[in-house]
Design a protein around this motif. Structure first.
Motif, PDB file in Angstrom:
ATOM      1  N   LYS A  14       9.736  16.327   5.293  1.00 44.86           N
ATOM      2  CA  LYS A  14       8.452  16.461   5.993  1.00 44.86           C
ATOM      3  C   LYS A  14       8.587  17.301   7.265  1.00 44.86           C
ATOM      4  CE  LYS A  14       5.658  13.141   3.991  1.00 44.86           C
ATOM      5  NZ  LYS A  14       5.680  13.738   2.684  1.00 44.86           N
ATOM      6  N   ALA A  15       7.573  18.117   7.503  1.00 44.48           N
ATOM      7  CA  ALA A  15       7.554  18.946   8.714  1.00 44.48           C
ATOM      8  C   ALA A  15       7.585  18.077   9.974  1.00 44.48           C
ATOM      9  CB  ALA A  15       6.318  19.832   8.711  1.00 44.48           C
ATOM     10  N   GLU A  16       7.045  16.865   9.898  1.00 50.52           N
ATOM     11  CA  GLU A  16       7.063  15.981  11.076  1.00 50.52           C
ATOM     12  C   GLU A  16       8.504  15.741  11.530  1.00 50.52           C
ATOM     13  OE1 GLU A  16       4.671  15.922   8.530  1.00 50.52           O
ATOM     14  OE2 GLU A  16       4.387  13.766   8.374  1.00 50.52           O
ATOM     15  N   THR A  17       9.420  15.624  10.579  1.00 52.53           N
ATOM     16  CA  THR A  17      10.824  15.386  10.964  1.00 52.53           C
ATOM     17  C   THR A  17      11.401  16.641  11.635  1.00 52.53           C
ATOM     18  OG1 THR A  17      10.984  14.012   8.994  1.00 52.53           O
ATOM     19  CG2 THR A  17      13.039  14.510  10.134  1.00 52.53           C
ATOM     20  N   THR A  18      11.124  17.805  11.042  1.00 53.30           N
ATOM     21  CA  THR A  18      11.590  19.057  11.654  1.00 53.30           C
ATOM     22  C   THR A  18      11.055  19.146  13.079  1.00 53.30           C
ATOM     23  OG1 THR A  18      11.259  20.056   9.463  1.00 53.30           O
ATOM     24  CG2 THR A  18      11.750  21.557  11.282  1.00 53.30           C
ATOM     25  N   GLU A  19       9.763  18.860  13.223  1.00 53.30           N
ATOM     26  CA  GLU A  19       9.139  18.970  14.553  1.00 53.30           C
ATOM     27  C   GLU A  19       9.712  17.936  15.524  1.00 53.30           C
ATOM     28  OE1 GLU A  19       5.080  18.727  13.303  1.00 53.30           O
ATOM     29  OE2 GLU A  19       5.203  20.720  12.388  1.00 53.30           O
ATOM     30  N   GLY A  20      10.041  16.741  15.000  1.00 53.14           N
ATOM     31  CA  GLY A  20      10.671  15.711  15.834  1.00 53.14           C
ATOM     32  C   GLY A  20      12.010  16.189  16.370  1.00 53.14           C
ATOM     33  N   PHE A  21      12.772  16.869  15.533  1.00 55.82           N
ATOM     34  CA  PHE A  21      14.050  17.435  15.978  1.00 55.82           C
ATOM     35  C   PHE A  21      13.798  18.494  17.052  1.00 55.82           C
ATOM     36  CE2 PHE A  21      18.019  16.349  13.702  1.00 55.82           C
ATOM     37  CZ  PHE A  21      17.541  15.316  12.911  1.00 55.82           C
TER      38      PHE A  21
ATOM     39  N   TYR B 127       6.168  30.495   0.243  1.00 59.88           N
ATOM     40  CA  TYR B 127       5.018  31.409   0.347  1.00 59.88           C
ATOM     41  C   TYR B 127       4.550  31.537   1.801  1.00 59.88           C
ATOM     42  CZ  TYR B 127       0.244  33.143  -0.330  1.00 59.88           C
ATOM     43  OH  TYR B 127      -0.922  33.865  -0.257  1.00 59.88           O
ATOM     44  N   ASN B 128       4.476  30.409   2.495  1.00 62.03           N
ATOM     45  CA  ASN B 128       3.981  30.441   3.876  1.00 62.03           C
ATOM     46  C   ASN B 128       4.872  31.299   4.770  1.00 62.03           C
ATOM     47  OD1 ASN B 128       1.898  28.746   3.164  1.00 62.03           O
ATOM     48  ND2 ASN B 128       2.902  26.882   3.884  1.00 62.03           N
ATOM     49  N   SER B 129       6.179  31.081   4.688  1.00 62.40           N
ATOM     50  CA  SER B 129       7.083  31.843   5.563  1.00 62.40           C
ATOM     51  C   SER B 129       7.133  33.319   5.160  1.00 62.40           C
ATOM     52  CB  SER B 129       8.491  31.236   5.530  1.00 62.40           C
ATOM     53  OG  SER B 129       8.468  29.971   6.148  1.00 62.40           O
TER      54      SER B 129
ATOM     55  N   THR C  28       1.186  21.534   1.987  1.00 61.22           N
ATOM     56  CA  THR C  28       2.121  22.082   2.986  1.00 61.22           C
ATOM     57  C   THR C  28       1.694  21.745   4.404  1.00 61.22           C
ATOM     58  OG1 THR C  28       1.044  24.242   3.202  1.00 61.22           O
ATOM     59  CG2 THR C  28       2.699  24.024   1.466  1.00 61.22           C
ATOM     60  N   ASN C  29       0.465  21.233   4.561  1.00 59.17           N
ATOM     61  CA  ASN C  29       0.013  20.811   5.896  1.00 59.17           C
ATOM     62  C   ASN C  29       0.108  21.891   6.971  1.00 59.17           C
ATOM     63  OD1 ASN C  29      -0.738  18.245   5.114  1.00 59.17           O
ATOM     64  ND2 ASN C  29       1.333  17.452   5.330  1.00 59.17           N
ATOM     65  N   VAL C  30      -0.179  23.129   6.596  1.00 57.36           N
ATOM     66  CA  VAL C  30      -0.259  24.172   7.643  1.00 57.36           C
ATOM     67  C   VAL C  30      -1.555  23.948   8.421  1.00 57.36           C
ATOM     68  CG1 VAL C  30       1.134  26.038   6.700  1.00 57.36           C
ATOM     69  CG2 VAL C  30      -1.223  25.763   5.903  1.00 57.36           C
ATOM     70  N   PRO C  31      -1.655  24.481   9.649  1.00 58.61           N
ATOM     71  CA  PRO C  31      -2.920  24.365  10.380  1.00 58.61           C
ATOM     72  C   PRO C  31      -4.080  24.913   9.551  1.00 58.61           C
ATOM     73  CG  PRO C  31      -1.202  25.332  11.761  1.00 58.61           C
ATOM     74  CD  PRO C  31      -0.617  25.199  10.399  1.00 58.61           C
ATOM     75  N   ALA C  32      -5.288  24.354   9.768  1.00 57.83           N
ATOM     76  CA  ALA C  32      -6.457  24.692   8.935  1.00 57.83           C
ATOM     77  C   ALA C  32      -6.742  26.193   8.918  1.00 57.83           C
ATOM     78  CB  ALA C  32      -7.670  23.928   9.450  1.00 57.83           C
ATOM     79  N   ASP C  33      -6.445  26.879  10.029  1.00 56.78           N
ATOM     80  CA  ASP C  33      -6.774  28.311  10.096  1.00 56.78           C
ATOM     81  C   ASP C  33      -5.578  29.218   9.763  1.00 56.78           C
ATOM     82  OD1 ASP C  33      -5.228  27.743  12.257  1.00 56.78           O
ATOM     83  OD2 ASP C  33      -6.543  28.676  13.746  1.00 56.78           O
TER      84      ASP C  33
ATOM     85  N   PHE D 178       7.424  25.142   5.839  1.00 56.40           N
ATOM     86  CA  PHE D 178       8.023  26.475   6.021  1.00 56.40           C
ATOM     87  C   PHE D 178       9.451  26.556   5.476  1.00 56.40           C
ATOM     88  CE2 PHE D 178       5.000  26.458   9.759  1.00 56.40           C
ATOM     89  CZ  PHE D 178       4.177  27.459   9.278  1.00 56.40           C
ATOM     90  N   HIS D 179       9.861  27.792   5.197  1.00 53.46           N
ATOM     91  CA  HIS D 179      11.248  28.083   4.795  1.00 53.46           C
ATOM     92  C   HIS D 179      11.650  29.414   5.460  1.00 53.46           C
ATOM     93  CE1 HIS D 179      14.914  27.969   2.755  1.00 53.46           C
ATOM     94  NE2 HIS D 179      14.522  27.992   1.497  1.00 53.46           N
ATOM     95  N   PRO D 180      11.813  29.392   6.788  1.00 51.99           N
ATOM     96  CA  PRO D 180      11.989  30.661   7.507  1.00 51.99           C
ATOM     97  C   PRO D 180      13.262  31.427   7.172  1.00 51.99           C
ATOM     98  CG  PRO D 180      12.321  28.777   8.992  1.00 51.99           C
ATOM     99  CD  PRO D 180      11.769  28.227   7.711  1.00 51.99           C
TER     100      PRO D 180
END
Ligand SMILES: NC(=O)NCCC[C@H](N)C(=O)O
Length: 313
Positions: A102-109, A158-160, A182-187, A125-127
């Motif tokens: 989950k992106a929340e874990t990445t963001e927590g780090f 795809y996102n990255s 993927t829970n990217v921002p709405a915009d 993401f997969h940068p």
């Protein structure tokens, strides 16, 4: 100090700098074999991995540093408080690479770390894959303004990829009948469209129209239709079948590629008979392996930048 997650946080020049440094290190590895002497990378995997594990471990070693790899399930992250555990890890190492569900874990780090954190592929993401893809496009075409047609699931890869292609001034076409969560921002996609370098194709596009796009782009790109954390999950089996049925008409096959010299990219692991046919995979395998090998080279450029804070090496 910088993390590596969304490319929104990076300028075009910065990305070019990382990729050109990666290419320099790739061409002259001996000149950079001590650049990260004594530096330590902690890698943590909540999901399966081949390329991310090998490329970071060997890449770090080739730069003079060392990688310490751990599985999430063996770690105390499963039972402890994330913030204090992250801060503890940072007392030991110079950089963290995490592959989390989950992106929340990445963001927590990223929120709690005092060393750079690299997203090694979460649901958003997969940068580092996108950096490797752009390095490969640069090597094959001689420029960064690549034209890419992605056919597959709208997902982390795809996102990255969309972020980096638009940021480098190329053109990204997406044909994505199915979207992962993927829970990217709405915009997120509106902002990409507003750059003028991103276009989503209608899912009912005719074969003739699609073939025109295939002939015009530098590469046709695809990825697994089902992300790794769901692939062998019995609870996801029904959903997996639905996705396969929906996506089958969008398989990359010989008829789609016929009459063009357009490259085919795949971030691997490949599922022949699903997102790509066996014959197309075999025809383009050397390119795909160049792309996969470039994970290590692109990541070396990124690691040097994030750990030393400098690009002019
Ligand atoms: N080369 C790779 O790191 N592959 C990652 C696969 C991405 C795929 N969308 C997944 O999340 O499973």
């Amino acid at each position: 100090m910088k993390h590596a997650n969304s490319f929104v946080d990076y300028t075009t020049d910065e990305l070019k700098g990382i990729l050109l440094l990666a290419e320099k290190i790739k061409q002259h590895p001996d000149d950079y074999s001590h650049i990260l002497d004594g530096k330590k990378l902690y890698t943590l995997f909540e999901k399966t991995s081949n390329r991310t594990y090998l490329s970071f471990s060997i890449g770090m070693e080739e730069l003079g540093g060392k990688a310490y790899n751990q599985l999430w399930k063996d770690s105390n992250f499963t039972i402890g408080d994330l913030m204090s555990e992250v801060k503890y890890v940072c007392r030991n190492v110079d950089c963290i690479m995490g592959r989390f569900k989950k992106a929340e874990t990445t963001e927590g780090f990223m929120k709690n770390a005092t060393v750079p954190v690299i997203n090694g592929c979460d649901n958003t993401f997969h940068p580092t894959q996108a950096l490797a893809d752009m390095l490969t496009l640069y090597e094959k075409t001689g420029h960064f303004e690549a034209k890419v047609l992605y056919i597959g699931a709208k997902n982390n890869t795809y996102n990255s990829l969309s972020e980096i292609v638009t940021k480098m001034g190329g053109m990204m076409y997406g044909l994505t009948p199915f979207s992962q969560v993927t829970n990217v921002p709405a915009d997120f996609y509106d902002k990409l469209t507003a750059t003028g370098h991103y276009k989503e194709l209608p899912t009912d596009i005719s074969k003739e129209e699609l073939k025109k796009v295939v002939a015009d782009v530098d590469c046709v790109y695809t990825d697994t239709w089902v992300d790794m954390e769901f692939f062998t999950n019995p609870d996801y089996a029904e959903k997996k079948n639905q996705i396969i049925n929906m996506m089958m008409p969008y398989q990359i096959d010989a008829a789609l590629m016929e009459g063009t010299d357009t490259m085919v990219f795949h971030d691997m692991p490949i599922h022949p008979g699903y997102e790509i046919t066996q014959d197309v995979m075999e025809k383009h395998l050397e390119t795909i392996l160049d792309e996969a090998e470039n994970r290590r080279h692109a990541e070396k450029g990124l690691l040097v930048y994030l750990i030393t804070g400098k690009l002019d090496w």
